[in-house]
Design a protein around this motif. Sequence first.
Motif, PDB file in Angstrom:
ATOM      1  N   PHE B  46       0.839  -1.211   0.000  1.00  0.00           N
ATOM      2  CA  PHE B  46       0.000   0.000   0.000  1.00  0.00           C
ATOM      3  C   PHE B  46       0.869   1.255   0.000  1.00  0.00           C
ATOM      4  O   PHE B  46       0.646   2.181  -0.774  1.00  0.00           O
ATOM      5  CB  PHE B  46      -0.909   0.020   1.229  1.00  0.00           C
ATOM      6  CG  PHE B  46      -2.199  -0.746   1.066  1.00  0.00           C
ATOM      7  CD1 PHE B  46      -2.791  -0.904  -0.177  1.00  0.00           C
ATOM      8  CD2 PHE B  46      -2.845  -1.305   2.177  1.00  0.00           C
ATOM      9  CE1 PHE B  46      -3.982  -1.603  -0.331  1.00  0.00           C
ATOM     10  CE2 PHE B  46      -4.045  -1.998   2.039  1.00  0.00           C
ATOM     11  CZ  PHE B  46      -4.606  -2.153   0.783  1.00  0.00           C
ATOM     12  N   ASN B  47       1.869   1.248   0.902  1.00  0.00           N
ATOM     13  CA  ASN B  47       2.718   2.433   1.026  1.00  0.00           C
ATOM     14  C   ASN B  47       3.408   2.808  -0.270  1.00  0.00           C
ATOM     15  O   ASN B  47       3.484   3.983  -0.629  1.00  0.00           O
ATOM     16  CB  ASN B  47       3.766   2.192   2.106  1.00  0.00           C
ATOM     17  CG  ASN B  47       3.361   2.903   3.385  1.00  0.00           C
ATOM     18  OD1 ASN B  47       2.692   3.937   3.322  1.00  0.00           O
ATOM     19  ND2 ASN B  47       3.726   2.336   4.507  1.00  0.00           N
ATOM     20  N   LYS B  48       3.900   1.794  -0.984  1.00  0.00           N
ATOM     21  CA  LYS B  48       4.572   2.068  -2.254  1.00  0.00           C
ATOM     22  C   LYS B  48       3.598   2.703  -3.237  1.00  0.00           C
ATOM     23  O   LYS B  48       3.949   3.628  -3.966  1.00  0.00           O
ATOM     24  CB  LYS B  48       5.138   0.770  -2.846  1.00  0.00           C
ATOM     25  CG  LYS B  48       6.468   0.376  -2.240  1.00  0.00           C
ATOM     26  CD  LYS B  48       6.998  -0.862  -2.945  1.00  0.00           C
ATOM     27  CE  LYS B  48       8.026  -1.562  -2.061  1.00  0.00           C
ATOM     28  NZ  LYS B  48       8.251  -2.947  -2.479  1.00  0.00           N
ATOM     29  N   LEU B  49       2.367   2.182  -3.250  1.00  0.00           N
ATOM     30  CA  LEU B  49       1.391   2.736  -4.188  1.00  0.00           C
ATOM     31  C   LEU B  49       0.959   4.151  -3.779  1.00  0.00           C
ATOM     32  O   LEU B  49       0.672   4.983  -4.632  1.00  0.00           O
ATOM     33  CB  LEU B  49       0.171   1.815  -4.292  1.00  0.00           C
ATOM     34  CG  LEU B  49       0.430   0.474  -4.978  1.00  0.00           C
ATOM     35  CD1 LEU B  49      -0.851  -0.338  -5.079  1.00  0.00           C
ATOM     36  CD2 LEU B  49       1.026   0.665  -6.375  1.00  0.00           C
ATOM     37  N   PHE B  50       0.924   4.413  -2.476  1.00  0.00           N
ATOM     38  CA  PHE B  50       0.615   5.781  -2.029  1.00  0.00           C
ATOM     39  C   PHE B  50       1.706   6.735  -2.509  1.00  0.00           C
ATOM     40  O   PHE B  50       1.443   7.808  -3.024  1.00  0.00           O
ATOM     41  CB  PHE B  50       0.555   5.881  -0.498  1.00  0.00           C
ATOM     42  CG  PHE B  50      -0.559   5.111   0.154  1.00  0.00           C
ATOM     43  CD1 PHE B  50      -1.671   4.720  -0.570  1.00  0.00           C
ATOM     44  CD2 PHE B  50      -0.495   4.781   1.505  1.00  0.00           C
ATOM     45  CE1 PHE B  50      -2.701   4.013   0.028  1.00  0.00           C
ATOM     46  CE2 PHE B  50      -1.515   4.076   2.117  1.00  0.00           C
ATOM     47  CZ  PHE B  50      -2.617   3.684   1.376  1.00  0.00           C
ATOM     48  N   THR B 130      -9.521   0.546  -2.937  1.00  0.00           N
ATOM     49  CA  THR B 130      -8.419   0.014  -2.142  1.00  0.00           C
ATOM     50  C   THR B 130      -8.503  -1.503  -1.960  1.00  0.00           C
ATOM     51  O   THR B 130      -7.494  -2.169  -1.787  1.00  0.00           O
ATOM     52  CB  THR B 130      -8.432   0.695  -0.766  1.00  0.00           C
ATOM     53  OG1 THR B 130      -8.543   2.109  -0.988  1.00  0.00           O
ATOM     54  CG2 THR B 130      -7.190   0.420   0.035  1.00  0.00           C
ATOM     55  N   LEU B 131      -9.722  -2.051  -1.998  1.00  0.00           N
ATOM     56  CA  LEU B 131      -9.886  -3.481  -1.718  1.00  0.00           C
ATOM     57  C   LEU B 131      -9.855  -4.340  -2.987  1.00  0.00           C
ATOM     58  O   LEU B 131     -10.260  -5.491  -2.980  1.00  0.00           O
ATOM     59  CB  LEU B 131     -11.196  -3.732  -0.957  1.00  0.00           C
ATOM     60  CG  LEU B 131     -11.441  -2.857   0.272  1.00  0.00           C
ATOM     61  CD1 LEU B 131     -12.642  -3.358   1.049  1.00  0.00           C
ATOM     62  CD2 LEU B 131     -10.220  -2.802   1.179  1.00  0.00           C
ATOM     63  N   SER B 132      -9.379  -3.771  -4.085  1.00  0.00           N
ATOM     64  CA  SER B 132      -9.350  -4.512  -5.350  1.00  0.00           C
ATOM     65  C   SER B 132      -8.174  -5.469  -5.474  1.00  0.00           C
ATOM     66  O   SER B 132      -8.049  -6.158  -6.471  1.00  0.00           O
ATOM     67  CB  SER B 132      -9.301  -3.539  -6.534  1.00  0.00           C
ATOM     68  OG  SER B 132     -10.587  -3.314  -7.010  1.00  0.00           O
TER      69      SER B 132
END
Lengths: 69, 461
Positions: B46-50, B130-132
């Motif tokens: 998640f962090n990388k995508l943020f 986000t839940l995909s």
Amino acid sequence: MYFLYFDPGLGAMLIQAVVAAVAAIVLFSKNLMFKIKSFLGLIKDNDQDLFDDIDVDDSEIEKNTKSDN
Amino acid sequence: MTTKEIHTSSFRDPSGAIFIDEGQVKRVINPIYFKQYNALKSTGFFNKLFKSGLLIKHEELSVSESEIIIQPEQIPFITYPYEWSFNQYKEAALLTLKLQKFALENNYILKDATAFNVTFHKGKAVFIDTLSFDFYIENTPWRAYKQFITHFLGPLLLAHYHGAQSLKLMSNFIDGIPVKMLSTMLPFKTKLNPFLYSNVHLLAKFEDKHNEDYKGEAKTSSLSKKGQLNIIESLYDFIKKLQLKEYSEWGEYYDKTNYSNDAFLQKSKIINNWITNLKAKTVIDIGGNDGTFVRKIESSLDQALVCDIDNNAVDYNYKQVKQNKEQFMTPFVLDVLNPSGAIGFNNKERFSFVKRIKEFSPDASLALAVIHHMTLSGNITFDMSASFFASFSKYLIIEFPKREDSWVERLLKTKGEFKAHFDFYNLNNFIESYTKYFDIEEQIEIEDSKRTLFLLKVKHD
């Protein structure tokens, strides 16, 4: 286990082996053409590109991490 | 089970749901998705995508045994696929492929690929579901592949072969353009292209052949990760290169209008003064073309929506947004005579433009050089347009071209014998209708033109 809350399509699941084979040939010939063209010096830098490459840019992630801290 | 008021569009995926709490969009995650969520969080995925800006940021609000609540960064105005210009649509498609490749490399997948998982925020496409993400299972094909074709490749191909207006078809097909229909709508020569033949025509045939097979054999098909990456990369390459045939360089538009340079400058100066004095932070420019007048506003805006019926103008605007890295501007395609309706189950999955703009409630609306089109081309009476504009924002800046204006004259000429019907089109009648809904704060004649600018304030009931 996946939650199949929508129908992925049986045909669409089966066909991906064919699509992937075609894609491999397309990508291979593209890379080959690219090598030939760059050998002949025919590649121009395209600064006009609106969109970047498919890869998530690691340096971008690094840079943003630093500016966040 | 949660008693929260679940968003009416959030029912397909059992992993969790969107709800609105005190005006804020939040997301509840159900235990069925805890494993995935915790893995995505702890591995730094998640962090990388943020950080890369591909996925909307969220923060965790609470964790219990029965639910996890997260709050995503709020997006002031959601645009839908059928409101995107060609390059916006392309960007959304490329974003989805980028995410799928990045996910695969980290042993995850995008479990669905609907175009509604993407919207535009801060000047670029961002993934909002986000839940995909789910775990990748070795040697399984991408089960969102067909969805990607019907939601992204299909509409983009139709736009390429039949014009950008084809993108509007998505408002009738909430789950994408049916593959069989897509296949029949493409020209014969696409069958000679191996990429298009396999991704569209052969797919349509396979789907047709297997559509009555309910044995669930989909599980048995297998595809290596390398094979899947090949599909993703070839789709990316193809879409990245896809262009509109009709595409012509925009930007000469303002040379064609009947404005002298002085009148143009005066007009933008007046608008700039008014917006600055109003301290407006949010605006919508209806019929805003390529955003020229919004860009002339010197005070800083938090969010400017600029919509136009012309896909090319919106596209040109969007390219400028990207090149200038503007974060406050959201361009989108809208026909004010037929704004996007509410669609989906119970008509509550995707909201109408009118509902969304009322919720957004911009500090000021701009309607420049648009009233003569609404009135003379659309037969919208002054009363109807006044009541429309008064319904969503407190201030309205509207430009009225008089009968002597050459555009108005041209529009009237096309009416032939019906012309007498439009005898009501004059400044007095305009003022009479609009003052039923608004008070006139200021009224300025634009020199060297046959046009008047009004600053109007909605009347209190």
